[in-house]
Design a protein around this motif. Structure first.
Motif, PDB file in Angstrom:
ATOM      1  N   ARG A 237     -17.582   6.068 -40.147  1.00 54.32           N
ATOM      2  CA  ARG A 237     -16.275   6.195 -40.812  1.00 54.32           C
ATOM      3  C   ARG A 237     -15.307   5.111 -40.355  1.00 54.32           C
ATOM      4  N   ASP A 238     -15.702   4.324 -39.371  1.00 58.55           N
ATOM      5  CA  ASP A 238     -14.833   3.231 -38.928  1.00 58.55           C
ATOM      6  C   ASP A 238     -14.599   2.268 -40.092  1.00 58.55           C
ATOM      7  N   PRO A 239     -13.352   1.858 -40.329  1.00 60.38           N
ATOM      8  CA  PRO A 239     -13.037   0.978 -41.472  1.00 60.38           C
ATOM      9  C   PRO A 239     -13.792  -0.337 -41.477  1.00 60.38           C
ATOM     10  N   PHE A 240     -14.301  -0.755 -40.318  1.00 56.00           N
ATOM     11  CA  PHE A 240     -15.012  -2.033 -40.261  1.00 56.00           C
ATOM     12  C   PHE A 240     -16.162  -2.081 -41.255  1.00 56.00           C
ATOM     13  N   PHE A 241     -16.866  -0.983 -41.400  1.00 56.72           N
ATOM     14  CA  PHE A 241     -18.057  -0.990 -42.250  1.00 56.72           C
ATOM     15  C   PHE A 241     -17.714  -1.139 -43.735  1.00 56.72           C
ATOM     16  N   GLU A 242     -16.479  -0.845 -44.102  1.00 55.37           N
ATOM     17  CA  GLU A 242     -16.055  -0.989 -45.495  1.00 55.37           C
ATOM     18  C   GLU A 242     -15.393  -2.332 -45.763  1.00 55.37           C
ATOM     19  N   GLN A 243     -15.087  -3.075 -44.705  1.00 54.46           N
ATOM     20  CA  GLN A 243     -14.434  -4.369 -44.885  1.00 54.46           C
ATOM     21  C   GLN A 243     -15.366  -5.341 -45.597  1.00 54.46           C
ATOM     22  N   THR A 244     -14.781  -6.185 -46.402  1.00 55.11           N
ATOM     23  CA  THR A 244     -15.555  -7.251 -47.031  1.00 55.11           C
ATOM     24  C   THR A 244     -15.741  -8.391 -46.031  1.00 55.11           C
ATOM     25  N   ALA A 245     -16.724  -9.208 -46.274  1.00 50.38           N
ATOM     26  CA  ALA A 245     -16.970 -10.368 -45.421  1.00 50.38           C
ATOM     27  C   ALA A 245     -16.109 -11.538 -45.907  1.00 50.38           C
ATOM     28  N   PRO A 246     -15.821 -12.511 -45.003  1.00 51.68           N
ATOM     29  CA  PRO A 246     -16.279 -12.610 -43.619  1.00 51.68           C
ATOM     30  C   PRO A 246     -15.516 -11.672 -42.693  1.00 51.68           C
ATOM     31  N   LYS A 247     -16.184 -11.251 -41.635  1.00 51.29           N
ATOM     32  CA  LYS A 247     -15.557 -10.381 -40.637  1.00 51.29           C
ATOM     33  C   LYS A 247     -16.282 -10.557 -39.314  1.00 51.29           C
ATOM     34  N   SER A 248     -15.568 -10.315 -38.217  1.00 51.94           N
ATOM     35  CA  SER A 248     -16.177 -10.451 -36.893  1.00 51.94           C
ATOM     36  C   SER A 248     -15.575  -9.407 -35.966  1.00 51.94           C
ATOM     37  N   LEU A 249     -16.257  -9.184 -34.859  1.00 52.30           N
ATOM     38  CA  LEU A 249     -15.905  -8.112 -33.936  1.00 52.30           C
ATOM     39  C   LEU A 249     -15.671  -8.632 -32.523  1.00 52.30           C
ATOM     40  N   ASP A 250     -14.807  -7.935 -31.810  1.00 50.17           N
ATOM     41  CA  ASP A 250     -14.706  -8.065 -30.369  1.00 50.17           C
ATOM     42  C   ASP A 250     -15.573  -6.980 -29.743  1.00 50.17           C
ATOM     43  N   ARG A 251     -16.090  -7.239 -28.559  1.00 53.23           N
ATOM     44  CA  ARG A 251     -16.940  -6.256 -27.891  1.00 53.23           C
ATOM     45  C   ARG A 251     -16.253  -4.892 -27.776  1.00 53.23           C
ATOM     46  N   ASN A 252     -14.926  -4.892 -27.618  1.00 55.22           N
ATOM     47  CA  ASN A 252     -14.194  -3.644 -27.397  1.00 55.22           C
ATOM     48  C   ASN A 252     -13.742  -2.955 -28.686  1.00 55.22           C
ATOM     49  N   ASP A 253     -14.116  -3.475 -29.844  1.00 59.22           N
ATOM     50  CA  ASP A 253     -13.671  -2.851 -31.101  1.00 59.22           C
ATOM     51  C   ASP A 253     -14.323  -1.495 -31.323  1.00 59.22           C
ATOM     52  N   PHE A 254     -15.506  -1.282 -30.762  1.00 54.47           N
ATOM     53  CA  PHE A 254     -16.158   0.025 -30.799  1.00 54.47           C
ATOM     54  C   PHE A 254     -16.286   0.525 -29.363  1.00 54.47           C
ATOM     55  N   SER A 255     -16.112   1.821 -29.167  1.00 53.03           N
ATOM     56  CA  SER A 255     -16.226   2.395 -27.827  1.00 53.03           C
ATOM     57  C   SER A 255     -17.142   3.608 -27.862  1.00 53.03           C
ATOM     58  N   LEU A 256     -17.603   4.016 -26.692  1.00 56.90           N
ATOM     59  CA  LEU A 256     -18.455   5.191 -26.605  1.00 56.90           C
ATOM     60  C   LEU A 256     -17.660   6.451 -26.965  1.00 56.90           C
ATOM     61  N   SER A 257     -18.178   7.201 -27.927  1.00 57.62           N
ATOM     62  CA  SER A 257     -17.497   8.439 -28.327  1.00 57.62           C
ATOM     63  C   SER A 257     -18.518   9.498 -28.726  1.00 57.62           C
ATOM     64  N   LEU A 258     -19.577   9.606 -27.951  1.00 59.56           N
ATOM     65  CA  LEU A 258     -20.593  10.620 -28.200  1.00 59.56           C
ATOM     66  C   LEU A 258     -20.238  11.906 -27.467  1.00 59.56           C
ATOM     67  N   PRO A 259     -20.679  13.060 -27.950  1.00 57.02           N
ATOM     68  CA  PRO A 259     -20.397  14.332 -27.284  1.00 57.02           C
ATOM     69  C   PRO A 259     -20.905  14.329 -25.841  1.00 57.02           C
ATOM     70  N   GLU A 260     -20.107  14.892 -24.923  1.00 55.16           N
ATOM     71  CA  GLU A 260     -20.471  14.890 -23.508  1.00 55.16           C
ATOM     72  C   GLU A 260     -21.789  15.612 -23.248  1.00 55.16           C
ATOM     73  N   GLU A 261     -22.069  16.635 -24.072  1.00 54.21           N
ATOM     74  CA  GLU A 261     -23.274  17.424 -23.832  1.00 54.21           C
ATOM     75  C   GLU A 261     -24.541  16.776 -24.396  1.00 54.21           C
ATOM     76  N   MET A 262     -24.399  15.627 -25.064  1.00 50.95           N
ATOM     77  CA  MET A 262     -25.568  14.980 -25.666  1.00 50.95           C
ATOM     78  C   MET A 262     -26.495  14.442 -24.579  1.00 50.95           C
ATOM     79  N   SER A 263     -27.790  14.596 -24.770  1.00 52.91           N
ATOM     80  CA  SER A 263     -28.754  14.095 -23.795  1.00 52.91           C
ATOM     81  C   SER A 263     -28.799  12.577 -23.827  1.00 52.91           C
ATOM     82  N   ALA A 264     -29.270  12.000 -22.743  1.00 51.65           N
ATOM     83  CA  ALA A 264     -29.393  10.543 -22.673  1.00 51.65           C
ATOM     84  C   ALA A 264     -30.278  10.024 -23.795  1.00 51.65           C
ATOM     85  N   GLU A 265     -31.360  10.760 -24.080  1.00 48.58           N
ATOM     86  CA  GLU A 265     -32.306  10.339 -25.117  1.00 48.58           C
ATOM     87  C   GLU A 265     -31.672  10.386 -26.501  1.00 48.58           C
ATOM     88  N   ASP A 266     -30.979  11.480 -26.817  1.00 47.03           N
ATOM     89  CA  ASP A 266     -30.377  11.615 -28.143  1.00 47.03           C
ATOM     90  C   ASP A 266     -29.228  10.625 -28.336  1.00 47.03           C
TER      91      ASP A 266
END
Length: 372
Positions: A237-266
């Protein structure tokens, strides 16, 4: 006929895991001979120092600013590259006069195309003085000055590699480093390229936070897990995926936001699926459907990502760069050597279809050693 030059490229990417170095002989157009190459891994303390400094990078408002830890890291980065270059030359019996130019990428600590700002640590002028070879560096800035995103810069090299394949069909080249980028090489036309989403950066962060590993070796962790549709959809749902090209990212534009209870594998499986989805979605963004995809960078070693790509591109041939006859790990280092030669010749590094610059433009600062 353009003179063939010997060039060395140095690349330290957004994965922050080390410095890749490669030698090629090229005219900066279609002639490329591949020479020796090597990867120099960062010690864990070096990688952590870069990661810590990224927070200070957020405060940078001018490309010459070096607040907080960045000033010391700039010097340390420069001398680390000098040591790598000297070691590589000694190991390959190379003297300074054997090499025409070095292409230095440096370590990116901030990439903000929205305000025309990109910062790579590493002083090319000092490298030139210490090693005795001309250095082309800071290759992204001129593109930004001409209205471009400053990334990706590798497409013109991908175009040269496609010529070596002899293909008369569109070929997609994908680099999965910390960020993923894609280049669509169409016969007789300028390449189309853009960053297409997270690469290994989030996955590496997750693995480091939840295991005693630095990264998911061969994708083994992700292969044991099950991707979460809800968690994946939240990222998509991040707007980046809907942006038209050209486009570029900084390493920090996405951050970890997975559920705390999620296993390392999942979690690993979910982030591998995110990387693959961004790449597959790129053909929709570009409205180009190639039948051949060539994958390079660390992500090409991740079996979970590669499996997801083949599942998502069932009608296309998906291979690693190694399988295509190139080098999966060293393609970007080779590219920086190639770009340095193009810069010496005043040839374009970027195009409106790759970075959004107003017109095809060259780039880079040339620093000469005192002996020149």
């Amino acid at each position: 006929m353009a003179k063939i030059k010997t060039a060395i490229g140095l690349m330290s990417g957004t994965s922050m895991d080390g410095i890749d170095i490669a030698l090629i002989r090229t005219d900066g157009i279609g002639h490329i001979e591949f020479g020796p190459m090597h990867g120099f891994a960062y010690a864990s303390t070096e990688s952590q120092a870069i990661a810590n400094a990224l927070e200070d990078g957020k405060a940078v408002t001018h490309r010459d600013d070096r607040p907080g830890k960045l000033k010391g890291l700039d010097g340390a980065t420069t001398y680390r590259h000098i040591a790598v270059l000297i070691d590589f030359m000694a190991n390959n019996q190379l003297e300074p006069e054997d090499v025409d130019v070095v292409g230095l990428h440096g370590q990116t600590v901030l990439h903000r195309p929205d305000i025309g700002l990109t910062v790579q640590l590493g002083d090319g002028a000092l490298v030139a003085q210490k090693v005795g070879i001309p250095v082309v560096w800071d290759m992204r800035a001129n593109d930004m000055a001409n209205g471009g995103q400053g990334a990706p810069l590798v497409p013109v090299f991908h175009q040269a590699l496609a010529r070596q394949l002899g293909s008369d069909e569109t070929v997609a080249f994908v680099n999965i480093g910390g960020i993923s980028n894609v280049t669509f090489v169409r016969p007789g036309q300028s390449p189309v390229a853009f960053d297409c989403g997270p690469g290994n950066a989030l996955l590496d962060q997750w693995v480091q936070a939840n295991t005693n590993q630095k990264f998911d070796q061969d994708g083994a962790l992700a292969l044991r897990g099950v991707s979460s549709r809800d968690a994946l959809d939240a990222y998509l749902r991040d707007p980046f995926f809907e942006q038209t090209a050209p486009k570029s990212l900084d390493r920090n534009d996405f951050s970890l936001s997975l559920p705390e209870e999620m296993s390392a594998e999942d979690g690993a499986a979910t982030l591998a699926a995110l990387t693959a989805h961004g790449i597959v979605q790129a053909q929709v963004t570009a409205d180009i459907t190639p039948k051949r995809w060539i994958i390079s960078g660390g992500g090409a070693r991740n079996a979970a990502i590669m499996r997801a790509l083949r599942d998502g591109l069932p009608e296309a041939e998906v291979s690693t760069a190694d399988e295509a006859g190139f080098d999966t790990d060293m393609m970007e280092a080779q590219c920086w050597a190639y770009l340095a030669v193009r810069s010496l010749r005043g040839l374009p590094l970027t195009f409106p279809t790759t970075t959004g610059c107003e017109e095809a433009c060259t780039g880079g600062i040339l620093s000469l050693p005192a002996s020149h």
